[in-house]
Write a protein that holds these residues in place. Structure first.
Motif: not given
Length: 125
Positions: A89, A91-92, A94, A104-106, A111-112
């Protein structure tokens, strides 16, 4: 600089590197890490270079060398990063850490999720 059309490394002025002992001039010099870099992701579409180092943060630079941001997981128990990926995507990000930790970060560094994986299973808690 990699020239995909020519299939070779070129100098900053796009002239080919002809001699085997000739060092091409860099397109940019990225600064910020003080320890060994363990992972790099380059997104030519976004114009970004994302890198991770031992016991250090994840840095986001432009392909021209400007440092945009740095981030790291919120947990102090996370060990060194061992792998770094950008998901399809774009946008992410890992990051897999030693000790079977995954974050996982944007692309902006938020941090997601952070989890641990055991035997190919991710434990979310």
């Amino acid at each position: 600089i990699w020239n995909g059309m020519k299939g070779l490394v070129v100098n900053k002025d796009l002239s080919p590197v002809t001699a085997p002992d000739e060092n091409p001039s860099p397109g940019a010099i990225l600064t910020g890490h003080i320890r060994q870099i363990v992972g790099v992701v380059i997104s030519s579409e976004l114009g970004l270079v994302i890198s991770a180092s031992q016991q250090g943060p994840i840095l986001v630079h432009t392909v021209y060398g400007d440092l945009l941001r740095q981030f790291e997981p919120e947990l102090a128990l996370v060990e060194d990063p061992s792998q770094l990926f950008m998901l399809p995507d774009a946008e992410t990000i890992c990051t897999i850490y030693r000790g079977n930790q995954i974050s996982f970060f944007t692309i902006n560094g938020k941090q997601l999720v952070h989890s641990k994986f055991v035997d190919d299973h991710i434990l979310v808690g």
